[in-house]
Design a protein around this motif. Structure first.
Motif, PDB file in Angstrom:
ATOM      1  N   ASN A  55       0.828  -1.201   0.000  1.00 18.83           N
ATOM      2  CA  ASN A  55       0.000   0.000   0.000  1.00 18.83           C
ATOM      3  C   ASN A  55       0.867   1.258   0.000  1.00 18.83           C
ATOM      4  O   ASN A  55       2.069   1.206   0.263  1.00 18.83           O
ATOM      5  CB  ASN A  55      -0.926   0.002   1.214  1.00 18.83           C
ATOM      6  CG  ASN A  55      -1.894  -1.165   1.190  1.00 18.83           C
ATOM      7  OD1 ASN A  55      -2.467  -1.482   0.146  1.00 18.83           O
ATOM      8  ND2 ASN A  55      -2.067  -1.815   2.327  1.00 18.83           N
ATOM      9  N   SER A  56       0.241   2.390  -0.286  1.00 20.65           N
ATOM     10  CA  SER A  56       0.975   3.653  -0.379  1.00 20.65           C
ATOM     11  C   SER A  56       1.615   4.056   0.943  1.00 20.65           C
ATOM     12  O   SER A  56       2.607   4.794   0.958  1.00 20.65           O
ATOM     13  CB  SER A  56       0.040   4.764  -0.858  1.00 20.65           C
ATOM     14  OG  SER A  56      -1.063   4.915   0.029  1.00 20.65           O
ATOM     15  N   ASP A  57       1.077   3.578   2.060  1.00 19.76           N
ATOM     16  CA  ASP A  57       1.653   3.909   3.369  1.00 19.76           C
ATOM     17  C   ASP A  57       2.764   2.943   3.782  1.00 19.76           C
ATOM     18  O   ASP A  57       3.278   3.020   4.900  1.00 19.76           O
ATOM     19  CB  ASP A  57       0.566   3.953   4.442  1.00 19.76           C
ATOM     20  CG  ASP A  57      -0.146   2.620   4.619  1.00 19.76           C
ATOM     21  OD1 ASP A  57       0.186   1.656   3.891  1.00 19.76           O
ATOM     22  OD2 ASP A  57      -1.034   2.528   5.487  1.00 19.76           O
TER      23      ASP A  57
END
Length: 286
Positions: A55-57
């Motif tokens: 994920n982007s995080d």
């Protein structure tokens, strides 16, 4: 690690070797390439592995029948055992956060260390994977930091030829025997009880303290959620190969494995019999 297969499966048609999933930043390790195995082992069958998502995080979502390795480099066309990370964790701490979600009976999420970077045998899975259960045909030392579900947790020592190993944590049992009881079912349950809500995010910290000679004393583990924690004080004993019954210096062997450098592995798998992890056991306390 993953479950033990029947002998020598043959993939038909040929399956991909690995998938380069992308990179994440890991404190103390720098940029890590996540390498997804192209092969999942179920019993005697080699199957297409399920991909994972970064994920982007920076969090990683792992699906059932997935296995992923930490590496310094990744090429979708080929992988070498020397591409895998080989960090010496002696005297260090390995920490991460995990959310098991609805990982109920019959499913297990894992985080473990294996001597993959030192393994020169390609194996059935064509990616130099090795563990103490030889699921891809190659054995090596393995330290299971986490084998967990909503109803159990096992931390396990394995020398290369001991698939059973020495277990600590809070696990299951069977007829006439009970698993580890370092904490209780009231401290480890979905929805929360006296401590950990096993459906929600928790922090895990595994430490590998050493003595004056640099030898592993024993892995220590703490799982924290909010202001509550459960722990394994220290896994100091491993003097018998549980499979063969032979006397061994298990701590010494794992010290050597850690010193050579071990590769973190993540996986999620299922089985019709995970009683060792999530059954009540003879004492009914699992």
């Amino acid at each position: 690690g993953d479950p033990t297969p029947a002998p020598a499966p043959t993939p038909t048609p040929p399956l991909p070797t690995v998938t380069c999933l992308g990179s994440i930043d890991v404190a103390g390790m720098g940029t890590i390439e996540l390498v997804g195995s192209g092969v999942s082992v179920t019993g005697s069958a080699l199957e297409q592995a399920t991909p994972m998502t970064i994920n982007s995080d920076g969090t990683v979502e792992i699906e059932l029948n997935s296995r992923v390795y930490f590496a310094n480099a990744c090429d979708n066309l080929q992988i070498s055992n020397t591409d895998y990370t080989a960090m010496n964790y002696l005297g260090k701490k390995f920490s991460y956060k995990v959310r098991l979600g609805n990982n109920g009976c019959g499913c297990v999420s894992t985080m473990y260390l294996a001597n993959m970077a030192q393994n020169s045998e390609l194996g059935w899975c064509s990616d130099y994977y090795c563990d103490a259960n030889k699921i891809c045909g190659v054995e090596c030392n393995e330290i299971d930091i986490m084998e967990a579900s909503n109803f159990g947790w096992a931390s396990v020592y394995h020398v290369a030829d001991d698939p059973h190993g020495v277990v600590a944590g809070y696990s299951g049992g069977g007829a006439g025997w009970s698993g580890s009881r370092d904490w209780t079912k009231e401290e480890w349950k979905p929805g929360g009880g006296e401590c950990i809500d096993t459906t929600q995010e928790m922090s895990v910290s595994a430490s590998f303290p050493v003595d004056g000679t640099g030898r592993l004393v024993g892995m220590q583990l703490q799982i924290t959620q909010g202001d509550c924690n459960v722990s394994i004080t220290q896994m100091t004993e491993y003097s018998t190969n549980v499979k063969t019954g032979e006397a061994i210096d298990g701590i010494g062997s794992l010290s050597d494995g850690l010193r050579a450098g071990m590769t973190p592995v993540l996986s999620v798998w299922s089985s019709s019999d995970l009683s060792w992890l999530d059954a009540p056991g003879a004492d009914g306390l699992g």
